[in-house]
Each structure stands twice: as structure tokens, then as C-alpha cells.
Write a protein that holds these residues in place. Structure first.
Motif, PDB file in Angstrom:
ATOM      1  N   MET A  87       0.822  -1.206   0.000  1.00 51.66           N
ATOM      2  CA  MET A  87       0.000   0.000   0.000  1.00 51.66           C
ATOM      3  C   MET A  87       0.860   1.262   0.000  1.00 51.66           C
ATOM      4  O   MET A  87       0.568   2.208  -0.738  1.00 51.66           O
ATOM      5  N   LYS A  88       1.892   1.284   0.795  1.00 60.33           N
ATOM      6  CA  LYS A  88       2.764   2.463   0.823  1.00 60.33           C
ATOM      7  C   LYS A  88       3.404   2.694  -0.545  1.00 60.33           C
ATOM      8  O   LYS A  88       3.487   3.822  -1.023  1.00 60.33           O
ATOM      9  N   ASN A  89       3.834   1.629  -1.188  1.00 62.06           N
ATOM     10  CA  ASN A  89       4.433   1.727  -2.514  1.00 62.06           C
ATOM     11  C   ASN A  89       3.401   2.200  -3.544  1.00 62.06           C
ATOM     12  O   ASN A  89       3.667   3.095  -4.347  1.00 62.06           O
ATOM     13  N   GLY A  90       2.220   1.606  -3.517  1.00 62.34           N
ATOM     14  CA  GLY A  90       1.186   1.955  -4.476  1.00 62.34           C
ATOM     15  C   GLY A  90       0.682   3.378  -4.320  1.00 62.34           C
ATOM     16  O   GLY A  90       0.494   4.094  -5.307  1.00 62.34           O
ATOM     17  N   ILE A  91       0.474   3.807  -3.094  1.00 63.17           N
ATOM     18  CA  ILE A  91      -0.054   5.146  -2.850  1.00 63.17           C
ATOM     19  C   ILE A  91       0.922   6.216  -3.329  1.00 63.17           C
ATOM     20  O   ILE A  91       0.503   7.244  -3.871  1.00 63.17           O
ATOM     21  N   LYS A  92       2.207   5.964  -3.186  1.00 62.57           N
ATOM     22  CA  LYS A  92       3.206   6.916  -3.705  1.00 62.57           C
ATOM     23  C   LYS A  92       3.008   7.127  -5.207  1.00 62.57           C
ATOM     24  O   LYS A  92       3.173   8.235  -5.715  1.00 62.57           O
ATOM     25  N   THR A  93       2.673   6.076  -5.909  1.00 64.03           N
ATOM     26  CA  THR A  93       2.454   6.162  -7.353  1.00 64.03           C
ATOM     27  C   THR A  93       1.079   6.746  -7.663  1.00 64.03           C
ATOM     28  O   THR A  93       0.945   7.583  -8.558  1.00 64.03           O
ATOM     29  N   LEU A  94       0.069   6.314  -6.944  1.00 64.49           N
ATOM     30  CA  LEU A  94      -1.299   6.768  -7.179  1.00 64.49           C
ATOM     31  C   LEU A  94      -1.414   8.288  -7.175  1.00 64.49           C
ATOM     32  O   LEU A  94      -2.084   8.859  -8.030  1.00 64.49           O
ATOM     33  N   VAL A  95      -0.764   8.942  -6.246  1.00 59.24           N
ATOM     34  CA  VAL A  95      -0.923  10.402  -6.119  1.00 59.24           C
ATOM     35  C   VAL A  95      -0.433  11.151  -7.356  1.00 59.24           C
ATOM     36  O   VAL A  95      -0.832  12.305  -7.567  1.00 59.24           O
ATOM     37  N   LYS A 133      -9.783  -4.093   1.298  1.00 57.75           N
ATOM     38  CA  LYS A 133      -9.447  -2.934   2.129  1.00 57.75           C
ATOM     39  C   LYS A 133      -8.515  -1.986   1.376  1.00 57.75           C
ATOM     40  O   LYS A 133      -8.672  -0.760   1.435  1.00 57.75           O
ATOM     41  N   GLY A 134      -7.566  -2.529   0.637  1.00 61.27           N
ATOM     42  CA  GLY A 134      -6.623  -1.715  -0.114  1.00 61.27           C
ATOM     43  C   GLY A 134      -7.302  -0.924  -1.220  1.00 61.27           C
ATOM     44  O   GLY A 134      -7.017   0.254  -1.429  1.00 61.27           O
ATOM     45  N   MET A 135      -8.212  -1.561  -1.912  1.00 64.86           N
ATOM     46  CA  MET A 135      -8.921  -0.880  -2.997  1.00 64.86           C
ATOM     47  C   MET A 135      -9.792   0.244  -2.449  1.00 64.86           C
ATOM     48  O   MET A 135      -9.873   1.323  -3.047  1.00 64.86           O
ATOM     49  N   LYS A 136     -10.437   0.007  -1.317  1.00 66.44           N
ATOM     50  CA  LYS A 136     -11.242   1.065  -0.694  1.00 66.44           C
ATOM     51  C   LYS A 136     -10.369   2.260  -0.338  1.00 66.44           C
ATOM     52  O   LYS A 136     -10.749   3.406  -0.558  1.00 66.44           O
ATOM     53  N   LEU A 137      -9.194   1.998   0.199  1.00 62.68           N
ATOM     54  CA  LEU A 137      -8.262   3.067   0.561  1.00 62.68           C
ATOM     55  C   LEU A 137      -7.793   3.823  -0.686  1.00 62.68           C
ATOM     56  O   LEU A 137      -7.780   5.058  -0.708  1.00 62.68           O
ATOM     57  N   GLU A 138      -7.436   3.085  -1.721  1.00 59.08           N
ATOM     58  CA  GLU A 138      -6.985   3.715  -2.972  1.00 59.08           C
ATOM     59  C   GLU A 138      -8.076   4.610  -3.559  1.00 59.08           C
ATOM     60  O   GLU A 138      -7.803   5.736  -3.990  1.00 59.08           O
ATOM     61  N   LYS A 139      -9.308   4.125  -3.565  1.00 58.15           N
ATOM     62  CA  LYS A 139     -10.405   4.919  -4.118  1.00 58.15           C
ATOM     63  C   LYS A 139     -10.681   6.158  -3.267  1.00 58.15           C
ATOM     64  O   LYS A 139     -10.970   7.230  -3.803  1.00 58.15           O
ATOM     65  N   ARG A 140     -10.591   6.015  -1.962  1.00 58.91           N
ATOM     66  CA  ARG A 140     -10.809   7.166  -1.082  1.00 58.91           C
ATOM     67  C   ARG A 140      -9.757   8.244  -1.338  1.00 58.91           C
ATOM     68  O   ARG A 140     -10.061   9.431  -1.449  1.00 58.91           O
ATOM     69  N   ILE A 141      -8.507   7.833  -1.466  1.00 57.84           N
ATOM     70  CA  ILE A 141      -7.422   8.776  -1.752  1.00 57.84           C
ATOM     71  C   ILE A 141      -7.642   9.429  -3.125  1.00 57.84           C
ATOM     72  O   ILE A 141      -7.514  10.645  -3.265  1.00 57.84           O
ATOM     73  N   ALA A 142      -7.986   8.621  -4.119  1.00 59.31           N
ATOM     74  CA  ALA A 142      -8.217   9.152  -5.465  1.00 59.31           C
ATOM     75  C   ALA A 142      -9.357  10.172  -5.455  1.00 59.31           C
ATOM     76  O   ALA A 142      -9.240  11.242  -6.061  1.00 59.31           O
ATOM     77  N   ARG A 143     -10.448   9.848  -4.779  1.00 55.61           N
ATOM     78  CA  ARG A 143     -11.581  10.784  -4.700  1.00 55.61           C
ATOM     79  C   ARG A 143     -11.149  12.102  -4.064  1.00 55.61           C
ATOM     80  O   ARG A 143     -11.444  13.181  -4.574  1.00 55.61           O
ATOM     81  N   LEU A 196      -8.242  13.410  -3.878  1.00 55.37           N
ATOM     82  CA  LEU A 196      -7.265  14.133  -4.696  1.00 55.37           C
ATOM     83  C   LEU A 196      -7.789  14.482  -6.091  1.00 55.37           C
ATOM     84  O   LEU A 196      -7.037  14.954  -6.929  1.00 55.37           O
ATOM     85  N   LYS A 197      -9.068  14.204  -6.320  1.00 50.76           N
ATOM     86  CA  LYS A 197      -9.716  14.516  -7.608  1.00 50.76           C
ATOM     87  C   LYS A 197      -9.081  13.765  -8.777  1.00 50.76           C
ATOM     88  O   LYS A 197      -8.956  14.285  -9.884  1.00 50.76           O
ATOM     89  N   ILE A 198      -8.654  12.539  -8.504  1.00 52.29           N
ATOM     90  CA  ILE A 198      -8.140  11.648  -9.550  1.00 52.29           C
ATOM     91  C   ILE A 198      -9.355  10.932 -10.131  1.00 52.29           C
ATOM     92  O   ILE A 198     -10.179  10.395  -9.383  1.00 52.29           O
ATOM     93  N   LYS A 199      -9.480  10.938 -11.443  1.00 52.73           N
ATOM     94  CA  LYS A 199     -10.639  10.316 -12.099  1.00 52.73           C
ATOM     95  C   LYS A 199     -10.672   8.822 -11.794  1.00 52.73           C
ATOM     96  O   LYS A 199      -9.672   8.128 -11.959  1.00 52.73           O
ATOM     97  N   ILE A 200     -11.836   8.334 -11.359  1.00 56.16           N
ATOM     98  CA  ILE A 200     -12.030   6.920 -11.040  1.00 56.16           C
ATOM     99  C   ILE A 200     -13.019   6.340 -12.037  1.00 56.16           C
ATOM    100  O   ILE A 200     -14.089   6.907 -12.254  1.00 56.16           O
ATOM    101  N   MET A 201     -12.636   5.232 -12.664  1.00 54.52           N
ATOM    102  CA  MET A 201     -13.554   4.573 -13.588  1.00 54.52           C
ATOM    103  C   MET A 201     -13.275   3.077 -13.651  1.00 54.52           C
ATOM    104  O   MET A 201     -12.190   2.624 -13.296  1.00 54.52           O
TER     105      MET A 201
END
Length: 113
Positions: free
Chosen positions: A59-67, A83-93, A95-100
Motif C-alpha cells: 500500500m505504501k508503494n502503491g499510494i506513492k504512485t497513485l498520487v 481494504k486496499g482498494m477502498k483506501l486507494e479509491k478514497r485517496i483518489a476521490r 485528490l480529484k483523480i478520475k475513477i472509472m
């Protein structure tokens, strides 16, 4: 260039299944991007680190890239328990990263012709 982060269930799946799910999504996006002549860069978390590490390390590695990504694309393999996907989507939302979903992302890329 569109930077895409693939998100989906990994924990609890067999390594082969998780890699297959993410590779299929990656392949579909690459094909659509080439067809429409749209430059894309895809982060596939199944290829970023070896399997068998602690969840928090992934998660720490992925979130660094996601942002730094423009889109978060749901590969469509989660039953709502990741749990990881929920966290990733919450961060994306936040940060206004498009989710689809994968189908919508492919359609969007193909419409860019």
C-alpha cells in the motif's frame, strides 16, 4: 500522456489469479490507447513488488504512485471486500483523480480517435 493506476483485489487471491486479472486490464488499456493513438503509462501493482510481502508495504508503494496518476481504473475483480482498494479509491476521490471501471476507461480511450 495519461498516467493510469490499476486498482483491484490482490490480497486473498492466488498470485496467478491476481496477476491474470491485472494483466488482462493492462492489456485492454494498452490496446485501446494504441488504437486511438493516445499515450498512456500504466502502473500495475502486481508487477511492482514480489508477492509475499506485508500488505502495508504494498500500500505504501502503491499510494506513492497513485498520487501522481490521472486515473484510477478498477480492474473489476473486487467483491467489495478489498481494504486496499477502498483506501486507494478514497485517496483518489479526495485528490480529484478520475475513477472509472475498466470498461469505461477502454471506451473513453477508444473514443479519443
Amino acid at each position: 500522456m495519461i498516467n493510469i493506476y490499476l486498482s483491484g483485489k490482490i490480497t486473498g487471491l492466488a498470485e496467478k489469479q491476481a496477476k491474470r486479472d491485472f494483466k488482462k486490464a493492462e492489456s485492454r488499456l494498452n490496446k485501446a490507447g494504441k488504437k486511438a493513438d493516445v499515450g498512456i503509462r500504466i502502473f500495475n501493482p502486481c508487477e511492482a513488488l514480489p508477492f509475499g510481502l506485508e500488505w502495508r508495504i504494498y500500500m505504501k508503494n502503491g499510494i506513492k504512485t497513485l498520487v501522481d496518476c490521472d486515473w484510477l481504473v478498477d480492474v473489476g475483480n473486487d467483491d467489495g471486500t478489498s481494504k486496499g482498494m477502498k483506501l486507494e479509491k478514497r485517496i483518489a476521490r479526495d485528490l480529484k483523480i478520475k475513477i472509472m471501471g475498466i470498461d469505461d476507461a477502454v471506451k473513453f480511450l477508444e473514443s479519443c480517435k
